[in-house]
Design a protein around this motif. Structure first.
Motif, mmCIF file in Angstrom:
data_model
loop_
_atom_site.group_PDB
_atom_site.id
_atom_site.type_symbol
_atom_site.label_atom_id
_atom_site.label_comp_id
_atom_site.label_asym_id
_atom_site.label_seq_id
_atom_site.Cartn_x
_atom_site.Cartn_y
_atom_site.Cartn_z
ATOM 1 N N GLY A 1 26.476 67.378 60.731
ATOM 2 C CA GLY A 1 26.912 66.204 61.488
ATOM 3 C C GLY A 1 26.616 64.908 60.769
ATOM 4 N N LEU A 2 25.467 64.837 60.110
ATOM 5 C CA LEU A 2 25.125 63.609 59.390
ATOM 6 C C LEU A 2 26.045 63.390 58.198
ATOM 7 N N VAL A 3 26.402 64.451 57.515
ATOM 8 C CA VAL A 3 27.327 64.328 56.381
ATOM 9 C C VAL A 3 28.691 63.849 56.871
ATOM 10 N N VAL A 4 29.162 64.407 57.989
ATOM 11 C CA VAL A 4 30.461 64.009 58.538
ATOM 12 C C VAL A 4 30.408 62.563 59.048
ATOM 13 N N ALA A 5 29.300 62.181 59.671
ATOM 14 C CA ALA A 5 29.169 60.842 60.247
ATOM 15 C C ALA A 5 29.024 59.755 59.192
ATOM 16 N N TYR A 6 28.519 60.089 58.037
ATOM 17 C CA TYR A 6 28.110 59.122 57.014
ATOM 18 C C TYR A 6 29.150 58.030 56.751
ATOM 19 N N GLU A 7 30.370 58.392 56.491
ATOM 20 C CA GLU A 7 31.365 57.390 56.098
ATOM 21 C C GLU A 7 31.756 56.447 57.233
ATOM 22 N N TRP A 8 31.441 56.822 58.470
ATOM 23 C CA TRP A 8 31.825 56.023 59.634
ATOM 24 C C TRP A 8 30.701 55.101 60.095
ATOM 25 N N ARG B 1 18.281 66.022 45.487
ATOM 26 C CA ARG B 1 18.278 64.985 46.513
ATOM 27 C C ARG B 1 19.698 64.589 46.849
ATOM 28 N N TRP B 2 19.900 64.233 48.107
ATOM 29 C CA TRP B 2 21.181 63.683 48.533
ATOM 30 C C TRP B 2 21.300 62.252 48.037
ATOM 31 N N SER B 3 22.503 61.870 47.661
ATOM 32 C CA SER B 3 22.823 60.478 47.341
ATOM 33 C C SER B 3 24.088 60.143 48.126
ATOM 34 N N GLY B 4 24.398 58.868 48.204
ATOM 35 C CA GLY B 4 25.626 58.478 48.882
ATOM 36 C C GLY B 4 26.841 59.137 48.261
ATOM 37 N N GLU B 5 26.848 59.234 46.954
ATOM 38 C CA GLU B 5 27.968 59.852 46.240
ATOM 39 C C GLU B 5 28.111 61.342 46.598
ATOM 40 N N LEU B 6 26.981 62.039 46.688
ATOM 41 C CA LEU B 6 27.033 63.464 47.037
ATOM 42 C C LEU B 6 27.438 63.689 48.490
ATOM 43 N N VAL B 7 26.975 62.822 49.383
ATOM 44 C CA VAL B 7 27.367 62.949 50.788
ATOM 45 C C VAL B 7 28.879 62.714 50.915
ATOM 46 N N GLU B 8 29.391 61.700 50.226
ATOM 47 C CA GLU B 8 30.828 61.436 50.265
ATOM 48 C C GLU B 8 31.622 62.592 49.657
ATOM 49 N N ALA B 9 31.116 63.180 48.575
ATOM 50 C CA ALA B 9 31.788 64.332 47.955
ATOM 51 C C ALA B 9 31.801 65.523 48.906
ATOM 52 N N MET B 10 30.699 65.751 49.608
ATOM 53 C CA MET B 10 30.651 66.844 50.577
ATOM 54 C C MET B 10 31.625 66.567 51.718
ATOM 55 N N GLY B 11 31.730 65.320 52.148
ATOM 56 C CA GLY B 11 32.690 64.956 53.182
ATOM 57 C C GLY B 11 34.120 65.238 52.752
ATOM 58 N N ARG B 12 34.430 64.926 51.502
ATOM 59 C CA ARG B 12 35.775 65.228 50.982
ATOM 60 C C ARG B 12 36.007 66.732 50.944
ATOM 61 N N LYS B 13 35.003 67.473 50.533
ATOM 62 C CA LYS B 13 35.137 68.927 50.456
ATOM 63 C C LYS B 13 35.344 69.519 51.854
ATOM 64 N N LEU B 14 34.669 68.982 52.842
ATOM 65 C CA LEU B 14 34.863 69.455 54.214
ATOM 66 C C LEU B 14 36.288 69.201 54.699
ATOM 67 N N MET B 15 36.953 68.210 54.123
ATOM 68 C CA MET B 15 38.348 67.921 54.458
ATOM 69 C C MET B 15 39.305 68.703 53.565
ATOM 70 N N GLY B 16 38.756 69.527 52.663
ATOM 71 C CA GLY B 16 39.601 70.319 51.777
ATOM 72 C C GLY B 16 40.075 69.557 50.557
ATOM 73 N N GLU B 17 39.392 68.462 50.247
ATOM 74 C CA GLU B 17 39.783 67.621 49.122
ATOM 75 C C GLU B 17 38.726 67.699 48.032
ATOM 76 N N GLY B 18 39.141 67.821 46.809
ATOM 77 C CA GLY B 18 38.251 67.678 45.674
ATOM 78 C C GLY B 18 37.197 68.752 45.549
ATOM 79 N N ASP B 19 36.300 68.510 44.603
ATOM 80 C CA ASP B 19 35.227 69.423 44.262
ATOM 81 C C ASP B 19 33.937 68.942 44.943
ATOM 82 N N TRP B 20 33.133 69.847 45.399
ATOM 83 C CA TRP B 20 31.896 69.510 46.119
ATOM 84 C C TRP B 20 30.973 68.621 45.313
ATOM 85 N N MET B 21 30.876 68.832 44.022
ATOM 86 C CA MET B 21 29.939 68.036 43.237
ATOM 87 C C MET B 21 30.517 66.692 42.806
#
Length: 128
Positions: free
Chosen positions: A72-79, A105-125
């Motif tokens: 939930g925190l990863v999904v919420a991050y961008e909002w 460690r999590w970084s803003g960049e990694l959280v955003e990348a995970m968010g994109r991956k959850l949407m089926g976009e791009g590579d997780w890393m």
């Protein structure tokens, strides 16, 4: 009683996270100036705040399992506002420390990348 609280927090987290992901997908399908966009955006921001509040409450009443809240925190991050994003990163990294994960460690960049991956976009890393 604690088990019931854990299940409730996990259920709300999953439900709200999926609503955000669905709304985000709908936003990609709508024209840039469609009036529905504003409602979907507002709902995503409101749900993101609920996710953060639920995590904070879950952690306050641990051991009910803030461990289950990372999704939930990863999904919420961008909002969320920038200060809340910092709070999210701090919470995610604190959870890593609690389980003894010293090398990652999590970084803003990694959280955003995970968010994109959850949407089926791009590579997780973050390479896509």
């Amino acid at each position: 009683m604690l088990y019931l609280l854990l299940r409730t927090a996990s259920t709300y987290t999953t439900c709200w996270s999926l609503l955000i992901l669905i709304n985000k997908h709908l936003l990609t399908l709508l024209p840039p100036v469609h009036p529905t966009r504003y409602g979907l955006d507002a709902e995503c921001r409101a749900l993101a705040l609920e996710l953060c509040a639920t995590w904070e409450n879950a952690w306050t009443h641990r051991p009910i399992g803030a461990w289950h809240m990372w999704f939930g925190l990863v999904v919420a991050y961008e909002w969320c506002a920038e200060d809340v994003q910092g709070w999210i990163l701090g919470g995610l990294n604190w959870l890593l420390e609690e389980v003894g994960c010293a090398g990652w460690r999590w970084s803003g960049e990694l959280v955003e990348a995970m968010g994109r991956k959850l949407m089926g976009e791009g590579d997780w890393m973050g390479s896509g």
